[in-house]
Write an enzyme that holds these catalytic residues in place. Structure first.
Site, PDB file in Angstrom:
ATOM      1  N   GLU A  43       0.845  -1.190   0.000  1.00 38.26           N
ATOM      2  CA  GLU A  43       0.000   0.000   0.000  1.00 38.26           C
ATOM      3  C   GLU A  43       0.882   1.242   0.000  1.00 38.26           C
ATOM      4  O   GLU A  43       1.942   1.263   0.625  1.00 38.26           O
ATOM      5  CB  GLU A  43      -0.890  -0.023   1.247  1.00 38.26           C
ATOM      6  CG  GLU A  43      -1.881   1.121   1.329  1.00 38.26           C
ATOM      7  CD  GLU A  43      -2.679   1.087   2.625  1.00 38.26           C
ATOM      8  OE1 GLU A  43      -3.816   1.576   2.631  1.00 38.26           O
ATOM      9  OE2 GLU A  43      -2.161   0.576   3.641  1.00 38.26           O
ATOM     10  N   LYS A 114     -10.160   0.432  -1.871  1.00 41.33           N
ATOM     11  CA  LYS A 114     -10.253   0.064  -0.453  1.00 41.33           C
ATOM     12  C   LYS A 114     -11.574   0.521   0.165  1.00 41.33           C
ATOM     13  O   LYS A 114     -11.951   1.687   0.061  1.00 41.33           O
ATOM     14  CB  LYS A 114      -9.074   0.691   0.292  1.00 41.33           C
ATOM     15  CG  LYS A 114      -8.958   0.333   1.760  1.00 41.33           C
ATOM     16  CD  LYS A 114      -7.698   1.010   2.330  1.00 41.33           C
ATOM     17  CE  LYS A 114      -7.507   0.728   3.808  1.00 41.33           C
ATOM     18  NZ  LYS A 114      -6.300   1.430   4.334  1.00 41.33           N
ATOM     19  N   CYS A 157      -4.711  -3.631   3.455  1.00 41.11           N
ATOM     20  CA  CYS A 157      -4.361  -3.217   4.816  1.00 41.11           C
ATOM     21  C   CYS A 157      -5.465  -3.411   5.853  1.00 41.11           C
ATOM     22  O   CYS A 157      -5.693  -4.517   6.313  1.00 41.11           O
ATOM     23  CB  CYS A 157      -3.871  -1.766   4.787  1.00 41.11           C
ATOM     24  SG  CYS A 157      -2.893  -1.295   6.253  1.00 41.11           S
TER      25      CYS A 157
END
Length: 273
Positions: A43, A114, A157
């Site tokens: 990321e 995300k 993440c």
């Protein structure tokens, strides 16, 4: 069935994109020379800096990141994941955090924005408010077949704390789950490895987790320990705390064997929940 090498790259990205691109290419080249056919970047691989600067750079960064990933995939003949980069929305007032997966020929295989944003006040004093400058994605992450390798599910993440997302990926056929991250040093020391192993074990799938490491700017410090984990939860490779890569063999037939030995996916009672 397929048996191949995969690499989870580990970087210490900064606010200087060109330096970050150079560092990323160095690790891609090294991994490709070792025989890796699937490589994941973490990321924020192209930029780790303050929010205001990221927003200013987002339009040019989005273009540069996508072009960089295509070029790297083609140059080194690898499937390549860019684990998260800013894409401007709301007239540049906010961004998406986008991961893209490219095939060896540079063709886009999958894209994911995300959906879970890190809005947390940590006990050590740092506050994170991703939602102040990032818009959550609207779609569940995809599962895609990488020709000749395996079926891959994407995430980014903070998603790792939401197990229902990974159950969805496995129900869609994922044999490998990719979790590129910039996990904080404070949370990482207690939660990173155990969460990755939990996602691998409960879904009997491989996990490839590229990571950021070290000090990026001011107090922003990442945990490191990019990892490759097998469907039994065994850590096959750990990059430690310096830039580099965790590289390990993946064998899709091993996924099948583990799922036969530990058939928890078949024993689920979804109708009860």
């Amino acid at each position: 069935m397929s048996d191949f090498l995969a690499a989870a790259v580990q970087l210490t990205s900064t606010s200087k994109p060109e330096v970050n691109f150079s560092a990323a290419e160095e690790q891609i080249e090294l991994a490709a020379r070792r025989g890796a056919e699937l490589i994941g970047l973490p990321e924020n691989f192209a930029f780790m800096g303050d929010d205001e600067e990221r927003l200013k750079l987002s339009a040019s960064l989005a273009e540069k990141c996508s072009r960089f990933l295509v070029t790297m995939a083609q140059r080194y003949q690898v499937a390549l994941l860019g684990g998260g980069y800013p894409v401007p929305v709301d007239d540049g007032k906010r961004t998406l955090n986008r991961a893209e997966l490219f095939g060896q020929d540079g063709q886009l295989l999958a894209r994911y924005d995300k959906i879970h944003l890190f809005d947390v006040d940590l006990p050590e004093g740092n506050t994170y408010r991703e939602s102040s400058t990032i818009v959550p994605g609207e779609n569940v992450p995809p599962v895609v077949d990488i020709p000749g390798l395996c079926r891959v599910g994407l995430s980014i993440c903070y998603d790792v704390r939401f197990p229902e997302l990974y159950r969805h990926l496995v129900e869609e056929g994922a044999e490998l789950i990719m979790i590129p991250a910039a996990f904080t040093a404070f949370t990482g020391k207690d939660h990173w490895q155990v969460l990755l192993q939990a996602r691998a074990i409960e879904n009997t799938a491989y996990v490839l987790a590229p990571a950021q490491t070290g000090l990026h700017y001011e107090r922003r410090h990442s945990h490191g320990h990019a990892m490759v984990i097998d469907p039994w939860g065994t850590v096959l490779a750990d990059a430690g705390v310096i830039p580099g890569a965790a590289i390990a063999p993946l064998d899709t037939s091993h996924v099948g064997r583990i799922r036969e030995q530990m058939p928890c996916l078949k024993h689920r009672k979804p109708q009860l929940f």
